[in-house]
Each structure stands twice: as C-alpha cells, then as structure tokens.
Motif scaffolding. Structure first.
Motif, PDB file in Angstrom:
ATOM      1  N   PHE A  29       0.703  -1.382   0.426  1.00  0.00           N
ATOM      2  CA  PHE A  29       0.565  -0.121   0.258  1.00  0.00           C
ATOM      3  C   PHE A  29       0.816   1.388  -0.189  1.00  0.00           C
ATOM      4  N   ASN A  30       1.882   0.825   0.781  1.00  0.00           N
ATOM      5  CA  ASN A  30       2.815   2.459   0.661  1.00  0.00           C
ATOM      6  C   ASN A  30       3.243   2.789  -1.017  1.00  0.00           C
ATOM      7  N   THR A  31       3.649   1.644  -1.361  1.00  0.00           N
ATOM      8  CA  THR A  31       4.408   1.857  -2.802  1.00  0.00           C
ATOM      9  C   THR A  31       2.601   2.394  -3.845  1.00  0.00           C
ATOM     10  N   MET A  32       1.456   1.874  -3.488  1.00  0.00           N
ATOM     11  CA  MET A  32       0.713   2.044  -4.057  1.00  0.00           C
ATOM     12  C   MET A  32       0.587   3.691  -3.555  1.00  0.00           C
ATOM     13  N   PHE A  33       1.219   3.962  -2.615  1.00  0.00           N
ATOM     14  CA  PHE A  33       0.632   5.381  -2.668  1.00  0.00           C
ATOM     15  C   PHE A  33       1.899   6.300  -3.007  1.00  0.00           C
ATOM     16  N   ASN A  34       2.556   5.870  -4.130  1.00  0.00           N
ATOM     17  CA  ASN A  34       3.977   6.387  -4.772  1.00  0.00           C
ATOM     18  C   ASN A  34       2.813   6.387  -6.032  1.00  0.00           C
ATOM     19  N   VAL A  35       2.693   5.188  -6.964  1.00  0.00           N
ATOM     20  CA  VAL A  35       1.683   4.828  -7.267  1.00  0.00           C
ATOM     21  C   VAL A  35       0.690   5.942  -7.972  1.00  0.00           C
ATOM     22  N   VAL A  36      -0.358   6.753  -6.507  1.00  0.00           N
ATOM     23  CA  VAL A  36      -1.589   6.838  -6.691  1.00  0.00           C
ATOM     24  C   VAL A  36      -0.847   8.785  -7.163  1.00  0.00           C
ATOM     25  N   ASP A  37       0.543   9.201  -6.461  1.00  0.00           N
ATOM     26  CA  ASP A  37       0.818  10.527  -6.501  1.00  0.00           C
ATOM     27  C   ASP A  37       1.352  10.201  -8.312  1.00  0.00           C
ATOM     28  N   THR A  38       2.064   9.371  -8.385  1.00  0.00           N
ATOM     29  CA  THR A  38       2.256   9.001 -10.207  1.00  0.00           C
ATOM     30  C   THR A  38       0.932   8.729 -11.251  1.00  0.00           C
ATOM     31  N   THR A 202       1.074  14.095   1.380  1.00  0.00           N
ATOM     32  CA  THR A 202       2.270  13.208   1.699  1.00  0.00           C
ATOM     33  C   THR A 202       2.730  13.570   3.056  1.00  0.00           C
ATOM     34  N   VAL A 203       3.122  14.635   3.082  1.00  0.00           N
ATOM     35  CA  VAL A 203       3.363  15.503   4.373  1.00  0.00           C
ATOM     36  C   VAL A 203       1.850  15.605   5.430  1.00  0.00           C
ATOM     37  N   ILE A 204       0.834  15.505   5.248  1.00  0.00           N
ATOM     38  CA  ILE A 204      -0.686  15.334   6.400  1.00  0.00           C
ATOM     39  C   ILE A 204      -0.789  13.925   6.148  1.00  0.00           C
ATOM     40  N   VAL A 205      -0.265  12.875   5.116  1.00  0.00           N
ATOM     41  CA  VAL A 205      -0.231  11.687   6.453  1.00  0.00           C
ATOM     42  C   VAL A 205       0.732  10.841   6.779  1.00  0.00           C
ATOM     43  N   GLN A 206       1.718  11.947   6.743  1.00  0.00           N
ATOM     44  CA  GLN A 206       2.953  11.055   7.450  1.00  0.00           C
ATOM     45  C   GLN A 206       2.561  11.578   9.072  1.00  0.00           C
ATOM     46  N   ILE A 207       2.173  13.034   9.214  1.00  0.00           N
ATOM     47  CA  ILE A 207       1.720  13.508  10.708  1.00  0.00           C
ATOM     48  C   ILE A 207       0.719  12.194  11.216  1.00  0.00           C
ATOM     49  N   ILE A 277      10.983   5.571 -17.183  1.00  0.00           N
ATOM     50  CA  ILE A 277      11.750   4.848 -16.003  1.00  0.00           C
ATOM     51  C   ILE A 277      11.181   5.049 -14.434  1.00  0.00           C
ATOM     52  N   GLY A 278      10.485   6.723 -14.437  1.00  0.00           N
ATOM     53  CA  GLY A 278       9.573   6.998 -13.413  1.00  0.00           C
ATOM     54  C   GLY A 278       8.977   5.914 -13.192  1.00  0.00           C
ATOM     55  N   ILE A 279       8.071   5.789 -13.944  1.00  0.00           N
ATOM     56  CA  ILE A 279       6.623   5.148 -14.600  1.00  0.00           C
ATOM     57  C   ILE A 279       7.529   3.430 -14.015  1.00  0.00           C
ATOM     58  N   ALA A 280       8.054   3.099 -14.752  1.00  0.00           N
ATOM     59  CA  ALA A 280       8.772   1.698 -14.976  1.00  0.00           C
ATOM     60  C   ALA A 280       8.806   0.871 -13.316  1.00  0.00           C
ATOM     61  N   THR A 281      10.358   2.083 -12.561  1.00  0.00           N
ATOM     62  CA  THR A 281      10.544   1.164 -11.101  1.00  0.00           C
ATOM     63  C   THR A 281       8.690   1.695 -10.270  1.00  0.00           C
ATOM     64  N   ARG A 282       8.231   2.191 -10.926  1.00  0.00           N
ATOM     65  CA  ARG A 282       6.826   1.961  -9.587  1.00  0.00           C
ATOM     66  C   ARG A 282       6.851   0.880  -9.953  1.00  0.00           C
ATOM     67  N   ILE A 283       6.072   0.489 -11.418  1.00  0.00           N
ATOM     68  CA  ILE A 283       5.734  -1.061 -11.640  1.00  0.00           C
ATOM     69  C   ILE A 283       6.408  -1.799 -10.714  1.00  0.00           C
ATOM     70  N   GLU A 284       7.639  -2.008 -11.021  1.00  0.00           N
ATOM     71  CA  GLU A 284       8.686  -3.482 -10.710  1.00  0.00           C
ATOM     72  C   GLU A 284       8.171  -3.312  -8.661  1.00  0.00           C
ATOM     73  N   GLN A 285       8.433  -1.690  -8.569  1.00  0.00           N
ATOM     74  CA  GLN A 285       8.446  -2.036  -6.819  1.00  0.00           C
ATOM     75  C   GLN A 285       7.119  -2.292  -6.451  1.00  0.00           C
ATOM     76  N   ILE A 286       5.672  -2.392  -7.255  1.00  0.00           N
ATOM     77  CA  ILE A 286       4.941  -3.155  -6.549  1.00  0.00           C
ATOM     78  C   ILE A 286       5.006  -4.941  -6.973  1.00  0.00           C
TER      79      ILE A 286
END
Length: 450
Positions: A29-38, A202-207, A277-286
């Motif tokens: 879900f943390n990676t999906m967090f970044n995927v949502v950002d992308t 992102t910052v609000i979620v981390q708080i 490369i930004g998108i593909a590495t997110r997919i790889e991380q998933i």
C-alpha cells in the motif's frame, strides 16, 4: 506488554510469515501510495510526471536517513531485547527520537539549499524546474514528519509487531487517494496546487501516521517507563545509534545516488525516457512488494537471536528468508514480463513513454529475483550490527559499477537505452552474488562473534 511472538524460541518459518506478511501488505500500500501520486501527476501532463521522477533522488535523501536510523535503531533494540535488557532498549529508543528530529531539520535545510542546483544538473530548467521545486519544497518543509514514523515504528518492529505499521500504510494510502485530488484540483474551495498538492497530501498523511504509531508504541515493552527526561542527550548512546544508522543511511542514500546516475544517463534520450523510467520503476516496486517484508523479518529475528546468543537461528533465519524471497520474485518476474505494456498504459497514453517503459520492464523481469538475495543479506548483517557491509555493496551497485557499465553499453557499444536497461540487470545480479558470498562467509561458515 508481553510480545505476541517469541523471536528467540518460535519456529523460524512461523516468525517469518507473521512478521513479513503484515509488513509486505503495508509496503504494497505504501508503493500504491506512490503509484497514486504518479497517476495523479499524469492528470497534469508529462512535465509533471517527469518532475516527480526528477524529485525522487532528493526526496529519497530524506527518506534514506530515516530508514537508516530506523534500521540501526531496530538492530540495537532487538539485540537489547534478545539479551533481556529492556531498560537499555528504552534509552536507545529515546535517543533515536532525538537523533532523527535533529537530522530531519538539518536535511530539510540542506535540501532547500541544494535542490535547485541538483535539478538543473539533471536537465530541469524554466517551467520544468519550477514544477519540480513546487513539489520538493513542500516535502522538505515536512521532512521531520516523514522521518519520525519510521523511527517510532522501530520500537514495534524490534518486538516483531508489524501490524500497526501495516495499518498506518493502508490507511495512508486511502487518505492520500482522497487528499490528492482535493489539493491538486482545488476541490471544496481550496486553491489549485498542482504537484505541490501531491506533496502536501504526503506530509499530512505522515503526520497522522506518526500520531497513530506513537499511540501503539506507548503500549510496547520498550516504551514502558519512558520519561521526557530520557530525551536529554546521552552521547554514548547517540554514538551507538550513529554507528549503526549512518552506514545504513549511507547505504540507503546510495539508492538515491543510483537514481541520479541512471537519470543522468537516461536524460540524454529525452523527457519521455525520464518519465518512462519513473513509471516503470513504480511498477517494478509493486511486484517486488511481497518480498520486502522479509527484510524486516530477518532484521528483527536475527537481531534478537544474535543478542540472545542463538547463532544457529541466525543462520536459519537468513537462509530461509533468502529462499522465500528468491522464489517469490521468480514468479514476479514472469508477471512483469507478461503484463509490462498493459501496466505502462495504466499511467500514460504517450506512445514513446510506453515503449521506453516496456523495454525497461523486460530487463526488470529478469532482475527481480536478485533483489531479495541482496536486500535480505544486507538486513541480516544489520541485525548483527555490521551495517558497513551493506554500504560497500551499495556503493558498488549504485555508483561504481553503473557508471562503468552504463557508459560502456550505452555510448561505447552504442546500445542506447537498452545499454542502461540491461546494465541495471547485470549490475544488480553481480551485487546479489557478491552479497550472498559475503553473507555466507560472515553467517554461514563461521561462529558469530559480538
């Protein structure tokens, strides 16, 4: 409160799954967090996608320090708990909170001073540079809040309790899903913030996550008896934390350096290649996510058993985790190979970006199984309070070998982008083999010494 698991007596396979599974789910879900950002950045166009890719190295500099401090703190805490020294663990935890707060403030200031120059070196200028800074400046403003949840979680991880962190990451994903459009598009009367809105979410979620994790840490054995006065600097303990955290942080920082190196090579092939490369590495991380929890499992199990003197369990934990991780990522590589074009189309309809990303994911499908071999070994050595080994491997994998291999394949042999994509595969597998041999020498064949 007595831990639900006994890391020094329960069967190793049981411990691995009970620690790793919640963490893997949470990290997914943390990676999906970044995927949502992308995905949300895609609403704003290719420039915004490229800006997020370009921002990643600087963001990761902040994240790497928190992760390194968390890893080092978990190693020290689990060693103390395994040796029956809860009072020492409590003092280490208090000093780690002090350490990460000071580090977070310092990193934010350094980031503000250096980010514009760095982004310019990576090819950003004009509006592209402004978009990148609009995202990064907000992240840097909340730097401390990005770091604290990781260190608070170290008290829970050292006891083998990964459920609260999983819950935070799941809740954080859904909160981000709601907050991103709210801030990006200016819903409910708010101003349109563009990529800056992604960063603010992102910052609000981390708080919120830091508050939630603290409520659980207060119930842990490590927190029991913790007083405000424990935050007074104890330089002996701070040096111990620094001795574990700095090499681990620098190892994590080599990942950011590696991203800078690969981005420098990729930028020669255009903004579309950087976005790809930004998108593909997110997919790889998933796809990599199911194995990530094994890193945290081996750190906690090895740390406590090393502290307790159960050296045979240290070896068993390392080998068992490596086997599980490698097998999972062989399956993950097959998934990437079969779905790579479809996965790219989820994030963009730019045919050039899709083509570049599809090519990278082909090589990534072969690389995947190397990552758990590499990472699990590094985390196991961290549990033995030997973080320096991970740093040397990181410098080889992210800096020294890529510069030589990428340049040779891409420019000297004129392979173009294929030289970078297959260069990543070659470098990663060689690092995995080196790390396993190193781990076998330190864990598999010799009596362990403190």
């Amino acid at each position: 409160m007595k831990p639900a698991l006994s890391l020094t007596t329960d069967p190793i396979p049981k411990l691995i799954w009970q620690i790793a599974l919640p963490m893997s789910i949470g990290m997914f879900f943390n990676t999906m967090f970044n995927v949502v950002d992308t995905f949300c950045a895609g609403w704003l166009g290719t420039e915004a996608l490229a800006a997020l890719s370009l921002s990643f190295p600087v963001f990761f500099f902040v994240y790497a320090f928190g992760s390194g401090i968390s890893q080092g703190t978990t190693a020290l805490l689990s060693n103390s708990l395994g040796g029956g020294n809860a009072a020492d663990a409590r003092r280490v935890f208090a000093q780690a909170l002090l350490f990460v707060t000071i580090a977070g403030i310092a990193l934010s200031i350094i980031g503000w001073l250096t980010a514009p120059w760095l982004f310019e070196q990576l090819g950003a200028e004009g509006k592209y540079l402004g978009t990148t800074l609009a995202y990064m400046n907000v992240i840097l403003a909340g730097g401390v809040f990005v770091l604290l949840p990781m260190v608070i979680n170290s008290a829970l991880s050292a006891e083998g309790n990964t459920l609260p962190y999983r819950n935070f990451l799941i809740a954080g994903f859904f909160a981000n899903l709601l907050l991103n459009p709210l801030f990006i598009l200016g819903w409910m009367g708010l101003p349109r913030m563009g990529v800056g809105g992604i960063a603010l979410a992102t910052v609000i979620v981390q708080i919120g996550g830091g508050i939630y994790l603290w409520s659980h840490a207060m119930k842990s054995e490590i927190h029991r008896g913790l007083k405000f006065r424990d935050l007074k600097p104890e330089f002996t303990i701070l040096r111990q934390i620094a001795g574990q955290a700095i090499p681990a942080s620098l190892n994590m920082l080599t990942i950011a350096i590696g991203v800078i190196v690969i981005t420098w090579f990729v930028k020669h092939f255009g903004q579309e290649a950087v976005a790809a490369i930004g998108i593909a590495t997110r997919i790889e991380q998933i796809v990599l996510m199911p194995s990530i929890g094994l890193n945290f499992a081996v750190l906690s199990i090895v740390g406590q058993n090393y502290g307790a003197g159960h050296h045979h369990r240290v070896r068993d934990a390392w080998i068992t985790n490596v086997k599980y991780g490698a097998l999972m990522m062989v399956a993950g590589g097959l998934i990437i190979m079969l779905t790579r074009e479809f996965a790219m189309r989820v994030f963009t309809d730019d045919p050039i970006v899709i083509a570049h990303g599809r090519d990278y994911l082909l090589s990534a499908s072969i690389t995947l199984a190397a990552y758990p071999i590499l990472f699990i070994t590094v985390f196991a050595l961290q549990g033995l309070k030997r973080p320096i080994y991970g740093l040397w491997i990181g410098l080889y994998r992210q800096l020294i070998a890529p510069i030589i291999v990428f340049h040779t394949l891409t420019f000297t042999l004129a392979w173009g982008l294929w030289g970078i994509w297959w260069g990543v595969c070659l470098v990663t597998w060689s690092a995995a083999i080196f790390s396993f041999i190193w781990g076998w020498r330190k864990i598999g064949t010799k009596p362990l010494q403190k």
